[in-house]
Design an enzyme around this catalytic site. Structure first.
Site, PDB file in Angstrom:
ATOM      1  CG  ASP A  73      45.158  45.853  38.112  1.00 18.26           C
ATOM      2  OD1 ASP A  73      44.464  46.809  38.522  1.00 18.26           O
ATOM      3  OD2 ASP A  73      44.694  44.963  37.406  1.00 18.26           O
ATOM      4  CG  ASP A 142      43.263  38.247  28.368  1.00 19.43           C
ATOM      5  OD1 ASP A 142      42.684  38.479  29.460  1.00 19.43           O
ATOM      6  OD2 ASP A 142      44.366  38.744  28.072  1.00 19.43           O
ATOM      7  CG  HIS A 144      43.114  40.141  32.301  1.00 17.45           C
ATOM      8  ND1 HIS A 144      43.264  40.659  31.040  1.00 17.45           N
ATOM      9  CD2 HIS A 144      42.375  41.065  32.972  1.00 17.45           C
ATOM     10  CE1 HIS A 144      42.656  41.831  30.959  1.00 17.45           C
ATOM     11  NE2 HIS A 144      42.112  42.101  32.126  1.00 17.45           N
ATOM     12  CD  GLU A 149      46.933  40.244  30.119  1.00 18.21           C
ATOM     13  OE1 GLU A 149      45.947  39.497  30.022  1.00 18.21           O
ATOM     14  OE2 GLU A 149      46.928  41.418  29.691  1.00 18.21           O
TER      15      GLU A 149
HETATM   16  C1  F6R Z   1      41.489  46.415  36.491  1.00 22.20           C
HETATM   17  C2  F6R Z   1      41.643  44.974  36.404  1.00 22.20           C
HETATM   18  C3  F6R Z   1      41.260  44.228  35.168  1.00 22.20           C
HETATM   19  C4  F6R Z   1      39.831  44.547  34.711  1.00 22.20           C
HETATM   20  C5  F6R Z   1      39.517  43.809  33.416  1.00 22.20           C
HETATM   21  C6  F6R Z   1      38.118  44.094  32.921  1.00 22.20           C
HETATM   22  O1  F6R Z   1      41.915  46.883  37.749  1.00 22.20           O
HETATM   23  O2  F6R Z   1      42.119  44.391  37.326  1.00 22.20           O
HETATM   24  O3  F6R Z   1      41.396  42.866  35.398  1.00 22.20           O
HETATM   25  O4  F6R Z   1      38.948  44.151  35.721  1.00 22.20           O
HETATM   26  O5  F6R Z   1      40.444  44.164  32.447  1.00 22.20           O
HETATM   27  O6  F6R Z   1      38.017  45.434  32.584  1.00 22.20           O
HETATM   28  P1  F6R Z   1      36.615  46.093  32.230  1.00 22.20           P
HETATM   29  O7  F6R Z   1      35.818  46.123  33.463  1.00 22.20           O
HETATM   30  O8  F6R Z   1      36.974  47.466  31.752  1.00 22.20           O
HETATM   31  O9  F6R Z   1      36.018  45.239  31.160  1.00 22.20           O
END
Ligand code: F6R
Length: 266
Positions: A73, A142, A144, A149
């Site tokens: 992403d 959440d 995702h 989301e």
């Molecule tokens: C980032 C991504 C997100 C993160 C998620 C957890 O490329 O795809 O899904 O993996 O937001 O983020 P952290 O590891 O910072 O808790």
């Protein structure tokens, strides 16, 4: 068959062990298939894994010369050289520190004037590369995966997504001002991730305990997009003790791993 968890759960002690075990997992797959097509995450969770992969490369244990990568992403509105862009992150933490051929690294253009076209081209590039072989994921509080989301279509493909307020709040730690956090992202869809031959999900820390149990043991629902991974034939989750505290069947997962290790060692 000894191994029949819907989702394979590997429990390790702490964040450092999550990183080491995840790097080992990726290294094993790269050794089996040097042309592996990876889906790569950003965020705090994979930082340690990338460090370990760089060490494995430096010690001559693995090479990424034939591998390909697709970022999961990207924020909309951040240029590739913006220090908080995900392209910058992946190059800085991983791709530029190993022998990854630049032409095999694929990025989403968050500055594109035609996002739907960018997303279609991305899906086509994934298909042309032979499809994703191993997607590595973190997990949002959440639920995702990538930036899918709550409420995302479970068959979605790469597209524009409006970020949830929880995600915007969580990601504010990387920006000087809360209002600087992008509100939109381009992301691989849930369907894009589900098409990958393998998925590896990493989680660490107490603030991920609830979502880990929702993903691994909760009902499958678009409200926790990671829960659809229960439908995937080859998912491994590597978590530490704190992230595991809400799993109801932790003893079972641990027992299965022990039995599997015993079987492999005879
Ligand atoms: C980032 C991504 C997100 C993160 C998620 C957890 O490329 O795809 O899904 O993996 O937001 O983020 P952290 O590891 O910072 O808790």
């Amino acid at each position: 068959m000894l191994y029949y968890c819907a989702v394979r759960v590997i429990l390790v002690r702490d964040y450092d062990q999550v990183s080491v075990r995840a790097a080992q997992f990726v290294a094993d797959e790269i050794k089996k298939n040097p042309s592996l097509v990876l889906g790569l995450p950003t965020g705090s969770t994979p930082v340690g894994m990338y460090k370990e992969l760089v060490k494995l490369f430096q010690s001559g244990t693995i090479s990424f010369k034939k591998a390909s990568a697709f970022q999961l992403d990207e924020y909309v509105g951040l240029a590739p050289d913006h220090p908080q862009s995900y392209q910058f992150f992946l190059k800085d933490h991983f791709l530029d520190n190993v022998d990854f051929p630049a032409s095999n690294a694929h990025f989403l253009d968050g500055m594109s004037q035609d996002i739907p076209k960018t997303c279609d081209i991305y899906e086509t590039s994934i298909r042309k590369s032979g499809g994703l072989g191993l997607v590595i994921l973190g997990i949002g509080r959440d639920g995702h995966i990538a930036f899918n989301e709550p409420g995302s279509s479970l068959s979605s493909r790469t597209r524009l997504k409006t970020l949830d307020h929880t995600t915007i709040r969580d990601n504010a730690r990387f920006f000087d001002q809360p209002e600087d956090v992008p509100k939109f992202a381009v992301t691989m869809g849930v369907g894009t991730i589900m098409d990958s031959k393998m998925v590896l999900l990493l989680a660490s820390g107490r603030n991920k305990a609830q979502v880990v149990s929702d993903v691994v043991e909760g009902p499958m629902t678009a409200m926790v997009t990671g829960s659809i991974l229960q439908m995937h034939p080859k998912v491994t989750v590597i978590i530490d003790g704190e992230a595991a505290t809400r799993l109801r069947r932790l003893d079972y997962y641990t027992k299965v791993e022990e039995m599997w290790d015993e079987k492999l060692s005879v």
